[in-house]
Design a protein around this motif. Structure first.
Motif, PDB file in Angstrom:
ATOM      1  N   HIS A  50       1.177 -10.892   1.799  1.00  0.00           N
ATOM      2  CA  HIS A  50       0.409  -9.897   2.381  1.00  0.00           C
ATOM      3  C   HIS A  50      -0.837  -9.609   2.333  1.00  0.00           C
ATOM      4  CE1 HIS A  50       3.562  -7.925   5.284  1.00  0.00           C
ATOM      5  NE2 HIS A  50       4.084  -8.347   4.794  1.00  0.00           N
ATOM      6  N   PRO A  51      -2.196  -9.373   2.318  1.00  0.00           N
ATOM      7  CA  PRO A  51      -3.199  -9.158   1.171  1.00  0.00           C
ATOM      8  C   PRO A  51      -3.481  -7.439   0.840  1.00  0.00           C
ATOM      9  CG  PRO A  51      -4.279  -9.622   4.232  1.00  0.00           C
ATOM     10  CD  PRO A  51      -2.103  -9.864   3.062  1.00  0.00           C
ATOM     11  N   SER A  52      -4.052  -7.698   0.326  1.00  0.00           N
ATOM     12  CA  SER A  52      -3.704  -6.343   0.286  1.00  0.00           C
ATOM     13  C   SER A  52      -4.926  -5.955  -1.372  1.00  0.00           C
ATOM     14  CB  SER A  52      -2.862  -5.779  -1.288  1.00  0.00           C
ATOM     15  OG  SER A  52      -3.436  -6.193  -2.220  1.00  0.00           O
ATOM     16  N   ILE A  53      -5.328  -4.583  -1.345  1.00  0.00           N
ATOM     17  CA  ILE A  53      -7.056  -3.694  -1.727  1.00  0.00           C
ATOM     18  C   ILE A  53      -6.272  -3.279  -2.221  1.00  0.00           C
ATOM     19  CG2 ILE A  53      -9.062  -3.059  -1.386  1.00  0.00           C
ATOM     20  CD1 ILE A  53      -8.883  -5.894  -0.218  1.00  0.00           C
ATOM     21  N   GLY A  54      -5.920  -3.627  -3.454  1.00  0.00           N
ATOM     22  CA  GLY A  54      -5.949  -2.781  -4.699  1.00  0.00           C
ATOM     23  C   GLY A  54      -4.180  -2.216  -5.170  1.00  0.00           C
ATOM     24  N   GLU A  55      -3.347  -2.797  -3.781  1.00  0.00           N
ATOM     25  CA  GLU A  55      -1.795  -2.693  -3.701  1.00  0.00           C
ATOM     26  C   GLU A  55      -1.212  -3.274  -4.153  1.00  0.00           C
ATOM     27  OE1 GLU A  55       1.339  -1.712  -0.798  1.00  0.00           O
ATOM     28  OE2 GLU A  55      -0.495  -2.759   0.567  1.00  0.00           O
ATOM     29  N   ASP A  56      -0.092  -2.808  -5.022  1.00  0.00           N
ATOM     30  CA  ASP A  56       0.465  -4.557  -5.749  1.00  0.00           C
ATOM     31  C   ASP A  56       1.825  -4.343  -5.576  1.00  0.00           C
ATOM     32  OD1 ASP A  56       1.360  -6.228  -7.944  1.00  0.00           O
ATOM     33  OD2 ASP A  56       1.804  -5.596  -9.155  1.00  0.00           O
ATOM     34  N   LEU A  57       2.319  -5.062  -4.958  1.00  0.00           N
ATOM     35  CA  LEU A  57       4.414  -4.614  -4.409  1.00  0.00           C
ATOM     36  C   LEU A  57       4.148  -6.067  -4.196  1.00  0.00           C
ATOM     37  CD1 LEU A  57       5.866  -2.503  -1.996  1.00  0.00           C
ATOM     38  CD2 LEU A  57       6.528  -5.288  -1.734  1.00  0.00           C
ATOM     39  N   ASN A  58       6.160  -6.172  -4.627  1.00  0.00           N
ATOM     40  CA  ASN A  58       6.617  -7.604  -5.195  1.00  0.00           C
ATOM     41  C   ASN A  58       8.500  -7.494  -5.305  1.00  0.00           C
ATOM     42  OD1 ASN A  58       7.599 -10.609  -5.335  1.00  0.00           O
ATOM     43  ND2 ASN A  58       5.949 -10.548  -7.613  1.00  0.00           N
ATOM     44  N   GLU A  59       8.975  -7.381  -4.000  1.00  0.00           N
ATOM     45  CA  GLU A  59      10.175  -6.965  -4.303  1.00  0.00           C
ATOM     46  C   GLU A  59      10.419  -7.922  -3.263  1.00  0.00           C
ATOM     47  OE1 GLU A  59      11.437  -4.310  -5.426  1.00  0.00           O
ATOM     48  OE2 GLU A  59       9.105  -3.197  -6.243  1.00  0.00           O
ATOM     49  N   TYR A  60      12.551  -7.926  -3.584  1.00  0.00           N
ATOM     50  CA  TYR A  60      13.494  -8.826  -3.082  1.00  0.00           C
ATOM     51  C   TYR A  60      14.108  -9.041  -2.841  1.00  0.00           C
ATOM     52  CZ  TYR A  60      15.652  -9.986  -7.141  1.00  0.00           C
ATOM     53  OH  TYR A  60      16.044  -9.533  -8.608  1.00  0.00           O
ATOM     54  N   VAL A  61      14.981  -9.108  -1.916  1.00  0.00           N
ATOM     55  CA  VAL A  61      16.524  -8.560  -1.594  1.00  0.00           C
ATOM     56  C   VAL A  61      17.137 -10.107  -1.423  1.00  0.00           C
ATOM     57  CG1 VAL A  61      16.198  -8.207   0.364  1.00  0.00           C
ATOM     58  CG2 VAL A  61      17.693  -7.439  -0.305  1.00  0.00           C
ATOM     59  N   VAL A  62      18.666  -9.844  -1.663  1.00  0.00           N
ATOM     60  CA  VAL A  62      19.207 -11.306  -2.198  1.00  0.00           C
ATOM     61  C   VAL A  62      20.404 -11.325  -0.804  1.00  0.00           C
ATOM     62  CG1 VAL A  62      20.763 -13.627  -2.713  1.00  0.00           C
ATOM     63  CG2 VAL A  62      18.961 -12.504  -4.434  1.00  0.00           C
TER      64      VAL A  62
END
Length: 159
Positions: free
Chosen positions: A116-128
């Motif tokens: 996803h593009p963002s402006i200032g937001e930093d998210l990097n999450e995962y699930v298996v």
């Protein structure tokens, strides 16, 4: 058109940067449902599964199925302030699980990645889930070109 531009830009980036001998990058690939039987009219109405980007590392034998989105990575939920979009999770789950048992061994433990593009937001999450990693990541478009390059490589774990 911005959504398509973002998708094409990400696909072009990976296609150019990962163009060495151990990577295969494809965009717009249609995945096949593994149909055991169907009624006579089903072929006319069964939806296709078309991926945005697939990255295969032939040396390390892994596959990443990437879907680019052009909206916020989270939305307001019924029971919490922020939640992932459940439809996206179902979409990627279908992409990954529907290919298991094919003649391609990379399908068995393929990973899914939403960018996803963002402006200032930093998210990097995962699930298996069921042996498939599904990751949700943002790329900060307000960053410099070098920083964006680093972010795109980081989400697929390449330095």
């Amino acid at each position: 058109w911005l959504r398509k531009l973002f998708e094409k830009g990400v696909a072009g980036f990976y296609g150019t940067v990962l163009s060495d001998r151990c990577y295969r990058v494809s965009s717009g690939k249609v995945l096949k449902w593994q149909i055991e039987s169907n009624s006579s009219g089903m072929d006319k109405i069964l939806p296709n599964m078309k991926t945005d980007i697939i990255i295969d590392n032939t040396e390390l034998a892994y596959r990443i199925v990437i879907d680019t989105k052009f909206n916020s990575v989270v939305t307001s939920g019924w029971y919490r302030d922020e939640t992932l979009r459940s439809g996206y999770l179902y979409q990627m789950y279908a992409y990954l699980r529907s290919q298991e048992g094919s003649d391609d061994p990379l399908d068995e433990n393929a990973c899914g990645l939403f960018i996803h593009p963002s402006i200032g937001e930093d998210l990097n999450e995962y699930v298996v889930i069921d042996n498939h990693k599904i990751q949700f990541s943002t790329v900060n478009l307000a960053a410099s070109a070098i920083e964006i390059r680093g972010q795109l490589l980081k989400v697929i774990r390449i330095n």
